[in-house]
Design an enzyme around this catalytic site. Structure first.
Site, short mmCIF file in Angstrom:
data_model
loop_
_atom_site.label_atom_id
_atom_site.label_comp_id
_atom_site.label_asym_id
_atom_site.label_seq_id
_atom_site.Cartn_x
_atom_site.Cartn_y
_atom_site.Cartn_z
N GLY A 139 6.33 -0.26 4.30
CA GLY A 139 5.11 -0.51 3.55
C GLY A 139 5.43 -0.88 2.12
CD GLU A 140 7.48 1.70 -1.15
OE1 GLU A 140 8.19 0.93 -1.85
OE2 GLU A 140 7.84 2.86 -0.88
N GLY A 141 4.51 -3.22 0.44
CA GLY A 141 4.63 -4.65 0.19
C GLY A 141 6.06 -5.14 0.24
CD GLU A 171 0.88 0.33 2.99
OE1 GLU A 171 0.82 1.57 2.91
OE2 GLU A 171 1.87 -0.27 3.41
#
Length: 354
Positions: A320-322, A172
């Site tokens: 974050g960001e995966g 995300e």
């Protein structure tokens, strides 16, 4: 729109004995591969086979803006959301680097960014609205918007499943989304709100104090009960009050992926908040989830405790960001590889333990 209905079947445990027997007969002492053995068993049960495969793995990064960001819950301005989406599309972010390094497909999804990107190669336009409302003053989204976000997330993962994808990781981007995740975690685990609030993108001490005060104000405004064993209706209400469109769309994507029999790679704190909501809507989703890393955000510990989950890695990540999912992915591959390729005592002609 009406709330989507999902039919997720809990993996049949009937194959567990045969899978465990296959694992135990590999050329190693019993249990010597530790968490990889449990992971191999889990993936085999998800796919209901002794020879699982991990075809066309992807990570989907969902981006959305939060109305509360302008109230000062983050150290960064809201424009960073769309600027980071541009960075994703240009291939320059951490998740791009890690996805390339580990052979993962990458989907960038505009769930609700307050920016007009136009038609862009590599960008999935699923925008519900240009950001949510300010949940300090009113609900972040309407029930209809929540339903639209969930339905679009499910549609995306069903398309991936139809194309042969068997593994989906979640990431995300959204300035202010650690604040939203803190509120969701508080309401769905019963953990005191202050214990769910961290520094996010790097708040200093005065910024953290301000964030706590603003979130307490939002909680007082909403007037919802914190319920660790809440119903689907309770979770949906919490999501509409405080969630971002990227969080709501991940909820739908997770439910759709589990319905399609995918392995779900659960990243850190914000993805964990979406997964908490998903488990309240459909508890049968839990066995499909691989918890990839332990976030440095304090609220993530509350999530992991509530889900009785032990993540694969603990590197102090909070990006974050995966990225945690991408970094844990080689361990998932290794677990399936040893199950499928490692010799047994009999095939290798190695004597077993007396």
């Amino acid at each position: 729109m009406s709330f989507p209905v999902f039919k997720i079947t809990r993996p049949d445990a009937g194959l567990a004995v045969a899978l465990q027997h296959k694992i135990d007969l590999k050329t190693k002492p019993l249990g010597a591969l530790g968490a990889l053995e449990r992971l191999a068993l889990q993936v085999g049960l998800i796919q209901q086979t002794l020879t699982p495969s991990l075809d066309a793995p992807h990570i989907a990064v969902f981006a959305g803006d939060h109305g509360a960001a302008k109230a000062g819950v983050s150290a960064f301005p809201q424009d960073v959301t769309w600027q980071m989406v541009e960075n994703f599309l240009a291939g320059g972010a951490a998740i791009n680097v890690f996805a390339r390094a580990n052979g993962l497909g990458l989907k960038i999804v505009d769930a609700g960014v307050a920016h007009d990107f136009g038609t862009r190669d590599g960008l999935v336009d699923a925008k519900v609205a240009p950001g949510t409302r300010n949940y300090i003053e009113e609900a972040a989204m309407t029930p209809a918007e929540r339903g639209t976000a969930i339905a679009r997330g499910a549609s995306l993962t069903r398309e991936l499943a139809a194309s042969g994808c068997k593994v989906l990781g979640f990431g995300e981007m959204g300035i202010g989304n650690t604040a939203a995740a803190s509120l969701i975690t508080h309401y769905l685990t019963g953990t005191p709100l202050d214990d769910c609030i961290g520094r996010g993108t790097g708040l200093d001490d005065p910024g953290l104090t301000r964030k706590r005060a603003l979130l307490a104000q939002a909680a007082e405004r909403a007037g919802l009960p914190a319920d660790a064993r809440g119903s689907s209706e309770h979770a949906q209400a919490v999501l509409a009050e405080f969630g971002g469109f990227e969080i709501a769309m991940m909820v739908g994507a997770m439910l759709g992926a589990a319905e399609a029999g995918m392995v779900l790679l659960i990243d850190g704190f914000i993805v964990g908040a979406a997964f908490l909501v998903a488990t309240r809507i459909e508890p049968n989703i839990l066995p499909y989830a691989v918890f990839c890393h332990r976030s440095a955000e304090p609220g993530h510990q509350a999530q992991l405790k509530a889900l009785d989950a032990e993540p694969l890695i603990d590197l102090g990540l909070r990006l974050g960001e995966g990225t945690g999912a991408a970094l844990a992915w080689p361990l998932v591959k290794a677990a399936v590889a040893f199950l499928n390729e490692m010799a047994s005592f009999e095939s290798a002609g190695v004597s077993e333990k007396n």
